[in-house]
Design a protein around this motif. Structure first.
Motif, short mmCIF file in Angstrom:
data_model
loop_
_atom_site.label_atom_id
_atom_site.label_comp_id
_atom_site.label_asym_id
_atom_site.label_seq_id
_atom_site.Cartn_x
_atom_site.Cartn_y
_atom_site.Cartn_z
N ASP A 456 5.53 3.65 0.12
CA ASP A 456 5.73 5.10 0.04
C ASP A 456 4.52 5.81 -0.52
OD1 ASP A 456 9.30 4.96 -0.78
OD2 ASP A 456 8.21 4.86 1.15
N LEU A 457 3.79 5.16 -1.44
CA LEU A 457 2.60 5.78 -2.02
C LEU A 457 1.51 5.99 -0.99
CD1 LEU A 457 2.37 3.90 -5.44
CD2 LEU A 457 3.00 6.28 -5.06
N LEU A 458 1.44 5.11 0.04
CA LEU A 458 0.40 5.22 1.06
C LEU A 458 0.90 5.88 2.33
CD1 LEU A 458 -2.48 4.18 0.53
CD2 LEU A 458 -0.81 3.00 -0.90
N ARG A 459 2.20 6.14 2.41
CA ARG A 459 2.75 6.68 3.66
C ARG A 459 2.20 8.06 3.97
NH1 ARG A 459 6.72 4.30 6.20
NH2 ARG A 459 7.42 3.21 4.32
N GLY A 460 1.99 8.88 2.94
CA GLY A 460 1.45 10.20 3.17
C GLY A 460 0.04 10.15 3.73
N SER A 461 -0.81 9.27 3.18
CA SER A 461 -2.17 9.13 3.69
C SER A 461 -2.18 8.64 5.13
CB SER A 461 -2.96 8.16 2.80
OG SER A 461 -3.02 8.63 1.48
N ALA A 462 -1.27 7.69 5.45
CA ALA A 462 -1.19 7.21 6.82
C ALA A 462 -0.75 8.32 7.76
CB ALA A 462 -0.22 6.03 6.89
N ARG A 463 0.24 9.09 7.32
CA ARG A 463 0.73 10.18 8.16
C ARG A 463 -0.37 11.20 8.42
NH1 ARG A 463 4.12 12.06 4.89
NH2 ARG A 463 5.75 10.55 5.34
N ASP A 464 -1.20 11.50 7.39
CA ASP A 464 -2.28 12.46 7.59
C ASP A 464 -3.27 11.99 8.64
OD1 ASP A 464 -1.16 14.05 5.67
OD2 ASP A 464 -2.45 13.35 4.04
N LYS A 465 -3.42 10.67 8.82
CA LYS A 465 -4.35 10.14 9.83
C LYS A 465 -3.64 9.84 11.15
CE LYS A 465 -7.58 7.30 8.63
NZ LYS A 465 -8.35 6.13 8.15
N GLY A 466 -2.35 10.17 11.22
CA GLY A 466 -1.60 9.92 12.45
C GLY A 466 -1.26 8.46 12.67
N LEU A 467 -1.10 7.69 11.58
CA LEU A 467 -0.82 6.26 11.67
C LEU A 467 0.64 5.98 11.34
CD1 LEU A 467 -3.95 4.97 9.68
CD2 LEU A 467 -3.77 5.31 12.15
N PHE A 468 1.19 4.92 11.93
CA PHE A 468 2.52 4.46 11.51
C PHE A 468 2.36 3.42 10.42
CE2 PHE A 468 2.48 0.24 13.28
CZ PHE A 468 1.69 0.31 14.42
N LEU A 469 3.38 3.31 9.57
CA LEU A 469 3.40 2.29 8.51
C LEU A 469 4.80 1.71 8.49
CD1 LEU A 469 1.87 2.72 4.94
CD2 LEU A 469 3.62 1.06 5.53
N ASP A 470 4.97 0.49 9.04
CA ASP A 470 6.27 -0.13 9.19
C ASP A 470 6.43 -1.30 8.21
OD1 ASP A 470 6.20 0.24 12.81
OD2 ASP A 470 6.86 1.61 11.23
N ILE A 471 7.67 -1.50 7.76
CA ILE A 471 8.02 -2.63 6.90
C ILE A 471 9.04 -3.48 7.65
CG2 ILE A 471 9.01 -3.35 4.71
CD1 ILE A 471 8.12 -0.71 3.52
N CYS A 472 8.77 -4.77 7.81
CA CYS A 472 9.66 -5.67 8.55
C CYS A 472 9.95 -6.91 7.71
CB CYS A 472 9.03 -6.10 9.88
SG CYS A 472 8.52 -4.74 10.95
N HIS A 473 11.16 -7.45 7.84
CA HIS A 473 11.46 -8.77 7.25
C HIS A 473 12.52 -9.45 8.11
CE1 HIS A 473 15.13 -7.04 5.38
NE2 HIS A 473 14.37 -5.98 5.16
N ASP A 474 12.33 -10.75 8.29
CA ASP A 474 13.17 -11.53 9.19
C ASP A 474 14.39 -12.10 8.50
OD1 ASP A 474 10.15 -12.81 10.65
OD2 ASP A 474 11.33 -11.04 11.21
N MET A 475 14.44 -12.03 7.18
CA MET A 475 15.57 -12.58 6.44
C MET A 475 15.86 -11.67 5.26
SD MET A 475 13.73 -15.77 4.46
CE MET A 475 13.27 -16.54 6.01
N ALA A 476 17.05 -11.82 4.73
CA ALA A 476 17.42 -11.01 3.57
C ALA A 476 16.57 -11.41 2.37
CB ALA A 476 18.90 -11.21 3.26
N LEU A 477 16.12 -10.40 1.63
CA LEU A 477 15.30 -10.66 0.45
C LEU A 477 16.19 -10.83 -0.77
CD1 LEU A 477 12.46 -8.02 0.98
CD2 LEU A 477 12.46 -10.43 1.61
N PRO A 478 15.76 -11.64 -1.74
CA PRO A 478 16.57 -11.80 -2.96
C PRO A 478 16.64 -10.47 -3.72
CG PRO A 478 14.40 -12.79 -3.21
CD PRO A 478 14.53 -12.43 -1.77
#
Length: 782
Positions: A456-478
């Motif tokens: 979230d801290l970097l999402r604004g900077s990415a948005r300003d440059k027109g970039l996507f920032l995705d978070i993915c995980h294949d299994m449930a995290l502890p």
């Protein structure tokens, strides 16, 4: 009159605050309330005159009307300082006070129109017009402080004059002789009112502009003097370092002729000043066994203007052979041509000749590495001290009334200062790691929340440059794992920040998985971007200190080249690693792994909650600020400007000890590095004194854990690293046993300095009616 350094900056801040729209409105409100009874002299004269010349009832009615208008206006104006402090919208306050000003003017106008009811045989028109002119003059005096209110009053009074004449003519049944004289009197008085208002407004604007230009001139002069002194000091320091260095230092011109040598060179080679200066360095030091290829490599580097480091065989004056490690740096002029060549040479003969002394040379190299770490830590301290003033003052300035352009400037200053602070923190972190002083904590935290907050801290900077920032995980995290959340977030922010920085199109994907193995989790986080990537020949070096993909990358994107080096070492400290994955696709993929313990079943989950900033009541407490840096003292004084406290200043540890014994402060803000007596020693002396013992809070730019331990061991109660933020300062004060109540009424700030006036600058904003006496500086907040 001599002013302290940066005194004109503080004066400019106070001046602009007083003449900002909010400041002018506050001064208008205070002035109207303060001179309430003085204005009623005119009301009493008018009402009394009507009572004597006509009827007592008419006099009482006019007096009551005037007092009602004044009472309503002043009742609202008394609330203005409180509304401004609470952050109420300025436009709303301005409109409310303009309405009450109009109401007050209409009550005065009603009093004037009531004179038409006078039963006296004598006409009272001149009396009414004169009274109206007096009220207009009174409104014009403050028109520059609250233009809407002033213009509303003047407009109402002008309309009243016209209405008065029209009613008088109507009541007379038409124009009569005395109406002509009255009209002439009205025109003459209106002209006088216009001239008066023009003079008042013009004089005020001229006064404000003149003072602003004087302050700007003083700021420019102080800045020039400070820059000159800094340049002279730096030149003296560099000269002392070079002159007294243990290594040989040689300065040559572009033709290779020596122009300066230090004492170490004379001791090592045996050549004196007059024997070396003017000679070619190669002809003086090289001999028959000196390697020709090494000589050629050095000459080529000088011609091309690039630095070179190598080993070379030299000869002393008595013919003795010595091996030296030479670090040669050409200094180019404005045209890019080599102007001066600086060579630093170290005698490494023993390392070349004897295996035993090779071990000694290794020990020296390790000592040099420790000295480098100490140097980096020292430089971090020296830079953090002024950075404390820059960041703190920009924070305070951003809270003041600024125009869009000024706010943009302040934002640029603050952003640049934060960027520099991040660089300093990187250097400090690396020096901690290099010196083995980096500690890792083991505490419960949510891995999912840590990743989400970092993204979230970097999402604004990415948005300003027109970039996507995705978070993915294949299994449930502890839910909860044990580890150092702060260091995990530091590595993630570095990886995500680099990905955003070096990606122009596309975006960034963060993929995470956590596999349980017994009582531990193996966490694997990959960050993939579609940016410029890393050339294969540079992939291995980007994890080295001060390294980036290439020099052009440094120039274009900035950075110290320490982020990945620090991140890899942190990952390794957490029993993991940080690697760059090979691949043919555009962009880069970094994989961050670390080991984390599972949350014990019998241990309750205790996640750290966000810190809540409390509003404190510091009423009545005495604080001693021991700080030799005036800018930092000014910053702390501004942070505490709204508190009803007594604030004393000391510029060294010896003064701090004396003031504690004399004035018994509740809290001492103790800078660790001060002249005459440092903060550690001063604290020890205070604790050894049989008597008053204050709550002592350390202020220091030394951020190592060992520094904190030293402060606590000396008897300090708390520790604040620089740069000091206002919230951190208030939180530290809240931990003092003498501060415990919630904030109540509006505070008053007193700054005392008996016997200290020459040391403490006048940092407080004086109100219009404020006075300064003796050698103490006191001020009352609005």
């Amino acid at each position: 009159m001599m002013r302290s350094p940066l005194g004109s900056d503080a004066q400019a801040i106070a001046f602009e605050a007083r003449h900002s729209p909010e400041g002018l409105l506050a001064r208008y409100a205070n002035g109207r309330v303060k001179h309430f009874w003085a204005r009623q002299v005119l009301t009493a004269i008018g009402a009394g005159s009507l009572a004597l010349l006509d009827t007592v009832q008419l006099g009482l009615i006019t007096c009551a009307l005037a007092l009602v208008g004044e009472g309503v206006d002043c009742a609202i104006l008394r609330q203005v300082p409180r509304w401004l402090k609470r952050g109420m919208p300025f436009d709303w306050i301005s409109r409310i006070t303009t309405v009450t000003a109009g109401f007050q003017a209409m009550t005065i106008s009603a009093c004037i129109l009531l004179t038409l009811l006078a039963q006296s045989e004598h006409h009272v028109s001149f009396f009414a017009i004169a009274f109206l002119v007096g009220a207009t003059f009174n409104a014009g005096v403050v028109i520059t402080y609250h233009p809407p209110a002033g213009k509303t009053r003047v407009g109402i009074y002008a309309a009243t004059g016209l209405i008065y004449m029209a009613l008088d003519i109507a009541m007379e049944g038409g124009l009569v002789a005395h109406h002509g004289f009255e009209m002439m009197a009205v025109l003459l008085m209106a002209n006088n009112v216009r001239a008066f208002l023009t003079m008042v407004i013009g004089a005020q604007r001229y006064h404000v502009q003149s003072n602003r230009e004087l302050i700007k001139g003083a700021q420019a002069l102080e800045k020039s003097n400070q820059e000159l002194l800094e340049a002279q000091r730096e030149a003296r320091q560099l000269a002392l370092v070079a002159r007294h260095a243990n290594d040989s230092v040689i300065m040559s011109d572009k033709h290779g002729k020596i122009i300066w040598i230090n004492e170490a060179f004379q001791k090592v080679t045996g050549f004196g000043w007059h024997e070396a200066v003017g000679q070619e360095a190669g002809a003086l030091l090289n001999g028959p066994e000196t390697d020709a290829e090494t000589i050629q490599a050095i000459q080529s580097a000088v011609r091309e203007g690039r630095p070179v480091r190598t080993h070379i065989l030299n000869y002393t004056k008595d013919g003795r052979r010595i091996w030296v490690d030479i670090n040669l740096v050409p200094i180019c002029d404005e045209d890019g041509q080599t102007d001066v060549v600086v060579a630093v040479e170290r005698d490494i003969t023993a390392a070349k000749m004897h295996a035993i002394e090779l071990a000694g040379a290794k020990a020296k190299a390790e000592e040099a590495a420790r000295a480098k770490a100490a140097f980096l830590a020292t430089m971090s301290h020296e830079i953090r001290t002024p950075m404390n003033g820059i960041i703190g003052m920009s924070d305070l300035l951003s809270e003041s009334a600024l125009g869009p352009q000024q706010r943009e400037y302040v934002s640029a200053i603050h952003t640049s200062a934060e960027s520099l602070l991040r660089i300093i923190n990187d250097i400090l972190d690396y020096s901690k790691l290099d010196a083995g002083k980096m500690t890792m904590v083991e505490e419960p935290f949510s891995l999912a929340r840590c990743i989400r907050m970092s993204a979230d801290l970097l999402r604004g900077s990415a948005r300003d440059k027109g970039l996507f920032l995705d978070i993915c995980h294949d299994m449930a995290l502890p839910d909860i794992i044990m580890g150092d959340e702060g260091r995990v977030r530091q590595v993630l922010l570095n990886l995500l920040g680099n990905a955003v920085k070096f990606t122009a199109a596309g975006g960034i994907t963060l993929r995470v998985m956590a596999e349980r193995k017994g009582t531990t989790y193996a966490v694997r986080i990959s960050v993939t971007d579609t940016g410029i990537g890393v050339p294969p020949d540079r992939a291995a070096r980007i994890f080295e200190q001060f390294e980036q993909a290439d020099v052009a990358t440094t120039r274009k994107f900035g950075g110290t080249g320490l982020g990945l080096a620090i991140s890899r070492q942190l990952a390794q400290r957490m029993n993991g690693n940080l690697v760059l994955m090979p691949g043919d696709k555009p962009g880069a993929t970094f994989v961050f792994t670390f080991a984390a313990s599972a949350q014990p079943a019998e241990r309750p989950t205790e996640l750290r909650a966000p810190a809540v900033t409390q509003v404190l009541d510091l009423t009545g407490i005495t604080i001693l600020l021991a700080e030799d840096n005036r800018t930092n003292s000014l910053l702390i004084a501004r942070y505490l400007a709204d508190a009803e406290i007594t604030l004393w200043f000391a510029t060294n540890g010896r003064e701090a000890v004396e003031l504690v014994r004399e004035h018994k402060p509740d809290v001492v803000l103790m800078d660790v590095s001060m002249p005459e007596l440092d903060g550690i020693t001063a604290t020890i002396q205070i604790r050894e004194t049989q008597g008053w013992q204050p709550h002592i809070i350390a202020l220091t730019a030394n951020a190592f854990d060992s520094d904190r331990d030293d402060c606590i061991a000396a008897g300090m109660n708390d520790f604040l690293p620089k740069p000091v933020r206002k919230a951190d300062l208030l939180a530290a004060l809240a931990r003092s046993p003498r501060v415990h109540k919630p904030l109540g009424s509006s505070p008053t700030h007193r700054v005392s300095g008996e016997g200290q006036a020459k040391e403490a600058p006048n940092w407080t904003s004086q109100p219009a009616s404020g006075t300064t006496s003796g050698r103490s500086t006191r001020s009352s907040g609005l």
